[in-house]
Write a protein that holds these residues in place. Sequence first.
Motif, PDB file in Angstrom:
ATOM      1  N   ALA A 106     -16.538 -12.259   6.915  1.00 14.73           N
ATOM      2  CA  ALA A 106     -16.301 -10.621   7.127  1.00 14.73           C
ATOM      3  C   ALA A 106     -16.614 -10.023   8.275  1.00 14.73           C
ATOM      4  CB  ALA A 106     -16.996 -10.099   5.777  1.00 14.73           C
ATOM      5  N   LEU A 107     -17.846 -10.383   8.899  1.00 15.48           N
ATOM      6  CA  LEU A 107     -18.378  -9.888  10.220  1.00 15.48           C
ATOM      7  C   LEU A 107     -17.555 -10.373  11.441  1.00 15.48           C
ATOM      8  CD1 LEU A 107     -22.009 -10.003   9.757  1.00 15.48           C
ATOM      9  CD2 LEU A 107     -20.814  -7.878   9.818  1.00 15.48           C
ATOM     10  N   ASP A 108     -16.576 -11.363  11.218  1.00 16.81           N
ATOM     11  CA  ASP A 108     -16.089 -11.907  12.383  1.00 16.81           C
ATOM     12  C   ASP A 108     -16.806 -12.123  13.468  1.00 16.81           C
ATOM     13  OD1 ASP A 108     -13.781 -12.812  13.477  1.00 16.81           O
ATOM     14  OD2 ASP A 108     -13.268 -11.048  14.109  1.00 16.81           O
ATOM     15  N   VAL A 109     -18.045 -12.722  13.036  1.00 14.68           N
ATOM     16  CA  VAL A 109     -18.925 -13.214  14.224  1.00 14.68           C
ATOM     17  C   VAL A 109     -18.862 -14.704  14.467  1.00 14.68           C
ATOM     18  CG1 VAL A 109     -20.448 -11.365  14.069  1.00 14.68           C
ATOM     19  CG2 VAL A 109     -20.728 -13.230  12.662  1.00 14.68           C
ATOM     20  N   SER A 110     -18.355 -15.549  13.384  1.00 14.91           N
ATOM     21  CA  SER A 110     -18.377 -16.880  13.516  1.00 14.91           C
ATOM     22  C   SER A 110     -17.180 -17.459  12.771  1.00 14.91           C
ATOM     23  CB  SER A 110     -19.598 -17.654  12.914  1.00 14.91           C
ATOM     24  OG  SER A 110     -19.503 -18.827  12.698  1.00 14.91           O
ATOM     25  N   SER A 149     -21.496 -29.282   3.930  1.00 10.04           N
ATOM     26  CA  SER A 149     -20.530 -28.849   3.010  1.00 10.04           C
ATOM     27  C   SER A 149     -21.287 -28.044   1.830  1.00 10.04           C
ATOM     28  CB  SER A 149     -19.656 -29.767   2.336  1.00 10.04           C
ATOM     29  OG  SER A 149     -20.428 -30.453   1.332  1.00 10.04           O
ATOM     30  N   LEU A 150     -20.670 -27.157   1.329  1.00 12.29           N
ATOM     31  CA  LEU A 150     -21.498 -26.325   0.327  1.00 12.29           C
ATOM     32  C   LEU A 150     -21.979 -27.436  -0.920  1.00 12.29           C
ATOM     33  CD1 LEU A 150     -19.000 -23.288   0.088  1.00 12.29           C
ATOM     34  CD2 LEU A 150     -21.231 -23.227   0.921  1.00 12.29           C
ATOM     35  N   THR A 185     -22.272 -17.233  -0.264  1.00  9.83           N
ATOM     36  CA  THR A 185     -22.324 -15.881   0.067  1.00  9.83           C
ATOM     37  C   THR A 185     -22.310 -15.488   1.584  1.00  9.83           C
ATOM     38  OG1 THR A 185     -23.241 -15.716  -2.174  1.00  9.83           O
ATOM     39  CG2 THR A 185     -23.482 -13.827  -0.825  1.00  9.83           C
ATOM     40  N   LEU A 186     -23.591 -16.177   2.204  1.00  8.37           N
ATOM     41  CA  LEU A 186     -23.672 -16.003   3.676  1.00  8.37           C
ATOM     42  C   LEU A 186     -22.386 -16.220   4.479  1.00  8.37           C
ATOM     43  CD1 LEU A 186     -26.101 -15.276   5.726  1.00  8.37           C
ATOM     44  CD2 LEU A 186     -26.723 -17.610   5.823  1.00  8.37           C
ATOM     45  N   ARG A 187     -21.891 -17.323   4.199  1.00  7.63           N
ATOM     46  CA  ARG A 187     -20.547 -17.769   4.765  1.00  7.63           C
ATOM     47  C   ARG A 187     -19.666 -16.620   4.529  1.00  7.63           C
ATOM     48  NH1 ARG A 187     -16.989 -22.843   3.094  1.00  7.63           N
ATOM     49  NH2 ARG A 187     -16.658 -21.120   1.459  1.00  7.63           N
ATOM     50  N   ASP A 188     -19.434 -15.942   3.463  1.00  6.31           N
ATOM     51  CA  ASP A 188     -18.443 -15.003   3.210  1.00  6.31           C
ATOM     52  C   ASP A 188     -18.609 -13.663   4.021  1.00  6.31           C
ATOM     53  OD1 ASP A 188     -17.140 -16.617   1.531  1.00  6.31           O
ATOM     54  OD2 ASP A 188     -17.752 -15.683  -0.272  1.00  6.31           O
ATOM     55  N   LEU A 189     -20.036 -13.484   4.011  1.00  8.36           N
ATOM     56  CA  LEU A 189     -20.361 -12.300   4.929  1.00  8.36           C
ATOM     57  C   LEU A 189     -20.339 -12.300   6.369  1.00  8.36           C
ATOM     58  CD1 LEU A 189     -22.884  -9.759   4.368  1.00  8.36           C
ATOM     59  CD2 LEU A 189     -24.207 -11.248   5.721  1.00  8.36           C
ATOM     60  N   LEU A 190     -20.839 -13.884   6.912  1.00  4.92           N
ATOM     61  CA  LEU A 190     -20.362 -13.975   8.302  1.00  4.92           C
ATOM     62  C   LEU A 190     -19.101 -13.939   8.476  1.00  4.92           C
ATOM     63  CD1 LEU A 190     -23.205 -16.783   8.568  1.00  4.92           C
ATOM     64  CD2 LEU A 190     -23.162 -14.594   9.499  1.00  4.92           C
ATOM     65  N   PRO A 194     -18.070  -3.961   8.556  1.00  4.43           N
ATOM     66  CA  PRO A 194     -17.073  -3.879   7.736  1.00  4.43           C
ATOM     67  C   PRO A 194     -17.364  -3.899   6.509  1.00  4.43           C
ATOM     68  CG  PRO A 194     -17.279  -6.295   8.253  1.00  4.43           C
ATOM     69  CD  PRO A 194     -18.403  -5.394   8.973  1.00  4.43           C
ATOM     70  N   GLU A 195     -16.663  -3.670   5.498  1.00  4.78           N
ATOM     71  CA  GLU A 195     -16.931  -3.478   4.073  1.00  4.78           C
ATOM     72  C   GLU A 195     -17.389  -4.822   3.694  1.00  4.78           C
ATOM     73  OE1 GLU A 195     -14.492  -2.655  -0.209  1.00  4.78           O
ATOM     74  OE2 GLU A 195     -13.574  -3.494   1.666  1.00  4.78           O
ATOM     75  N   MET A 196     -18.848  -4.856   2.952  1.00  5.94           N
ATOM     76  CA  MET A 196     -19.656  -6.370   2.782  1.00  5.94           C
ATOM     77  C   MET A 196     -18.781  -6.992   1.454  1.00  5.94           C
ATOM     78  SD  MET A 196     -21.812  -6.799   4.677  1.00  5.94           S
ATOM     79  CE  MET A 196     -21.297  -5.906   6.219  1.00  5.94           C
ATOM     80  N   PRO A 197     -18.840  -8.095   1.524  1.00  6.50           N
ATOM     81  CA  PRO A 197     -17.886  -9.027   0.399  1.00  6.50           C
ATOM     82  C   PRO A 197     -18.078  -8.403  -0.923  1.00  6.50           C
ATOM     83  CG  PRO A 197     -18.600 -10.646   2.324  1.00  6.50           C
ATOM     84  CD  PRO A 197     -19.097  -9.169   2.464  1.00  6.50           C
ATOM     85  N   SER A 198     -19.442  -8.131  -1.102  1.00  2.00           N
ATOM     86  CA  SER A 198     -19.723  -7.921  -2.436  1.00  2.00           C
ATOM     87  C   SER A 198     -19.160  -6.668  -2.860  1.00  2.00           C
ATOM     88  CB  SER A 198     -21.403  -7.733  -2.828  1.00  2.00           C
ATOM     89  OG  SER A 198     -21.827  -6.972  -1.863  1.00  2.00           O
ATOM     90  N   GLU A 199     -19.020  -5.800  -2.276  1.00  2.81           N
ATOM     91  CA  GLU A 199     -18.512  -4.472  -2.350  1.00  2.81           C
ATOM     92  C   GLU A 199     -16.924  -4.412  -2.387  1.00  2.81           C
ATOM     93  OE1 GLU A 199     -19.293  -1.724   1.082  1.00  2.81           O
ATOM     94  OE2 GLU A 199     -21.722  -2.436   0.516  1.00  2.81           O
ATOM     95  N   ARG A 200     -16.376  -5.375  -1.491  1.00 10.46           N
ATOM     96  CA  ARG A 200     -15.080  -5.669  -1.444  1.00 10.46           C
ATOM     97  C   ARG A 200     -14.709  -6.188  -2.869  1.00 10.46           C
ATOM     98  NH1 ARG A 200     -12.711  -9.764   1.792  1.00 10.46           N
ATOM     99  NH2 ARG A 200     -10.356  -9.420   1.726  1.00 10.46           N
TER     100      ARG A 200
END
Lengths: 99, 499, 503
Positions: B203-207, B243-244, B196-201, B320-326
């Motif tokens: 979406a933020l386009d920071v990494s 890895s996950l 989830t953290l990976r998706d969030l990061l 940006p729109e957060m992954p959960s909302e998206r």
Amino acid sequence: MPNISRDEVAHLARLARLAVTEDELDTFAGQLDVILQSVARVGEVAAEDIPPTSHAVPLTNVFREDLVRPGLTQQQALAGAPAAEDGRFRVPRILGEEA
Amino acid sequence: MTAATVLDYDEVIERFDPVLGLEVHVELNTHTKMFCGCPTTFGAEPNTQVCPTCLGLPGSLPVVNRVAVESAMRIGLALNCEIAPWCRFARKNYFYPDMPKNFQTSQYDEPIAFNGSLDVTLEDGTVVTVAIERAHMEEDTGKSLHVGGATGRIHGADHSLLDYNRAGVPLIEIVTKPIEGMGERAPEVARAYVSTLRDLLRALDVSDVRMDQGSLRCDANVSLMSKGATEFGTRTETKNVNSLRSVERAVRYEMTRQAAILVEGGSILQETRHFQEATGTTSAGRRKETSEDYRYFPEPDLVPIAPPAEWVEQLRATLPEMPSERRKRIQADWQLTDLELRDLVNAGAVDLVAATVDAGASPAEARAWWVSYLSQEANSRGLELAALPITPPQVARVSALVAEGKLTNKLAREVIDGVLAGEGEPDEVVEKRGLAVVSDDSALYAAIDEALAAQPDVADKIRGGKVAAAGAIVGAVMKTTKGQADAKRVRELILERCT
Amino acid sequence: MSDLTRLTAAELADKIQKKDVSAVEVAQAHLDRIAAVDKTVNAFLYVDTERALSAARAVDEDVAAGREPASPLAGVPLALKDVFVMEGAPTTCGSKILEGWSPPYDATVTRKLLEAGVVILGKTNMDEFAMGSSTENSAFGPSRNPWDLDRIPGGSGGGSSASLAAFEAPLAIGTDTGGSIRQPGSVTGTVGVKPTYGGVSRYGLVAFSSSLDQGGPCARTVLDAALLHEVIGGHDPLDSTSIDAPVPPVVAAARDGARGDLSGMRIGIVTEFQGDGYQAGVTAAFVQAVETLKGLGAEVVEVSCPHFDYALPAYYLIAPSEASSNLARFDAMRYGLRTGDDSANSAEQVMALTREAGFGAEVKRRIMIGTYALSSGYYDAYYGQAQKVRTLITQDFEKAFESVDVLISPTTPTTAFRIGERADDPMAMYLADLCTIPANLAGTPAMSVPAGLSDEDGLPVGLQVMAPALAEPRMYKVAAAFEAARDAASGGALIHRVPELEA
């Protein structure tokens, strides 16, 4: 008041990566003891509510823009190296964390 | 190395409560390093992205990268953290050859972001709120290559070679508060949190958040407490979890290993352990002669950071729109059932499908490609879906060719295979492999006439009104055209020929 | 030719622009002087003859072509303390551990000097990593005080101060962490200025104690120091602690001061920096200086700064703590000395063996003190408490500057001591910085200007002038006025009373 033993000096030397000699342990133990007793005087000052100063001039928020600046070439980077190999710094074997 | 004894997982859960603490290091995707203007491109020739500052040369000084600070604050805001009104960098002092200054410039008791949370959805839809302790800024180390000895590993190596291209790359360390009460689901929660953290990061386009390249790294702290106990047990910190899947395996393994020790009346050693991908186990690091004392103190070469409230709000507005909302929005837009959404999420395909839809494919088509065909392909290659060498626009193009009747589904799969094999864009693959549907009616008439002539009895049946018999002729034509004809069109032409 | 070395920087620059003399002749005169006396003085660790002459030629070409001078100091020779990096010249910081290292970049100070047309003669001797008050801690032997070759020229910047007093250079660069510009200036009868922290870039200055280190000008006159100050000062985006403001107008202040009018100026004598422990001749010279200042129209009062008594212990916690971290990078992996790399030893062992072999005793002592003071369990009582004392000292300054414009004291409690006299007694050595340390802790500017000679030994005594942050012009004005009055009273500049060195 501090009282620095030989063992403590040896511990500090290990932390600081200094392969001090046995003679130095004796000398330093005596000298550090004197110095630390003297500087411990800072404790005499009542300073409970005083904020510490880490920087002499009160600046904040000094940043650099995210722009690439020319750095060193590989040759320049390695020019001062005691040993180099394949474009890398060559160092003795590392006692790593991983066993 | 002898394998440690482990306790059966069910028994672990019966007797103990696991407590997790996860530390994730994220390499930011800034153009330059944390404290100097050197580029951060992955995979450059060794020691070509270095300067006096990141090599720690005498006299050099650091200057903070503004974008790295903004990324750190955006991560903090996305994790519902408070942003420190005033904070500093500190020096973490320890000697290690991959660290040019023999101290790491980091943050200690004054992180830029703290007290946040992240909602994590497990596979069955359960939502777990993970409390975030802090997110702080620091710099990466160089990389060492161990030469001689067995397998390039540090143990038994003859000497090491150091490359400082990575030294000074900005890192954000995100630390959770203790995660308790997860019981048998602890390993799953650990994996879902990192995912989830990976998706969030992302979406933020920071990494780049590539665990395989080390731009996202996870250290897992695990401890056990006996059922009913109120104090945490001694924890271990497992590193090298790349890895996950490894996150989940490492946590699970540590639980079983620690439990086996505890049930025998032993005690857990507080230590750093390393996950071994091949065996799925963890092993202890080298014992240190002296306990670490990092002697943190405020970094005198850098001034404090005191972000004004306007700056923070400006950054908040860029989130940006957060992954959960998206996901909620996507579910509504694409009319997905809960199960379909979960499959999509679990396959790690949300972004890919969305991008494919953006490139012109229908949601159903895009989903079909990524969640079924390409997921299988990724699994068989042991890759993450996003790492497959095919892009959403390429998938959308294949989908368009099918819609236009230029490809059959079977041919479309071949085109996809071709793209995956590196044969180029979908149109090039069609061209090179000669996969276009045979849509030239004259060519089809020739094949149909040939087939009708070869099977006169079938031809008669069709002419007699037995339309179903046309199947045999369709089959024969498809065989002659090597499957490159549109079966529906062939059928139409056969019936036309026989009336 | 030899009298060229006796001129001030301002005079030399003027003669070069007027074509009375060429920059090459000036450079050559100083190089000849170095060749003649430096075996005795040991001020230089490296003389960069060819680049010095080529820089001088470039200035002569500008003059010949009628181009505007690059700066008011174009063509003037300078001695650079070996703690600033300069591409292509070895930088040792007075330590064996940097053996063979030639930095691949220029310090900002170095770059500014080169751009200003200043002719860098070479790198000067110093206590190892600037830790010391005598240059006896240099791995390359002590520099000697031209006033008495058996005595120390001060430290850590003793090479720079000795080069000025020996007429090997009219200008020099120093760094001042606890007094390393001012104390050498004091004991050699020269002028040394520590600017406001952040006033001169630290980029390329090999760090001893990052929050205290400050580069600054050294010269034989106040005006020369001011001219150099304006060349090296100013904002540098490569140093996060650099002040983003114009260089204070110190040259104008020095010229203003030289007119000799200090009326309306309020000067405070620091109560804590007098009395027992001050050599009689130092006190006498200081009292005489106070009379001179009064004679120039200044109002002189006494001001107490009670926490200055704790400056020395606070300094000897903060500086070693930062040093223990700054000097960790000298580890034999990337540059400099490597010892014990025999394929049996690990990287860790080679680090420890190299640091043991490469660092001198004082550096090791301070690294260990700093390591101790930062250790968990001791941090609050030592480093943390020292940082609080630092705040109190800053507050003392602020309070004092509410009632006076500048503060004054002797620069150092004694005149130059004999080489070897304090070598085995670290605490005695540390006392040399007693009066200079508060300004480092507070980040405020301070300077030493020759006050006179001590009656009992005929050696120079320094007058320290301290000002609030960024108020350098006040301090330069007072120093310049004092200098002019003192020179007039004794019939010429003090520095010309240095005994002739045997060439």
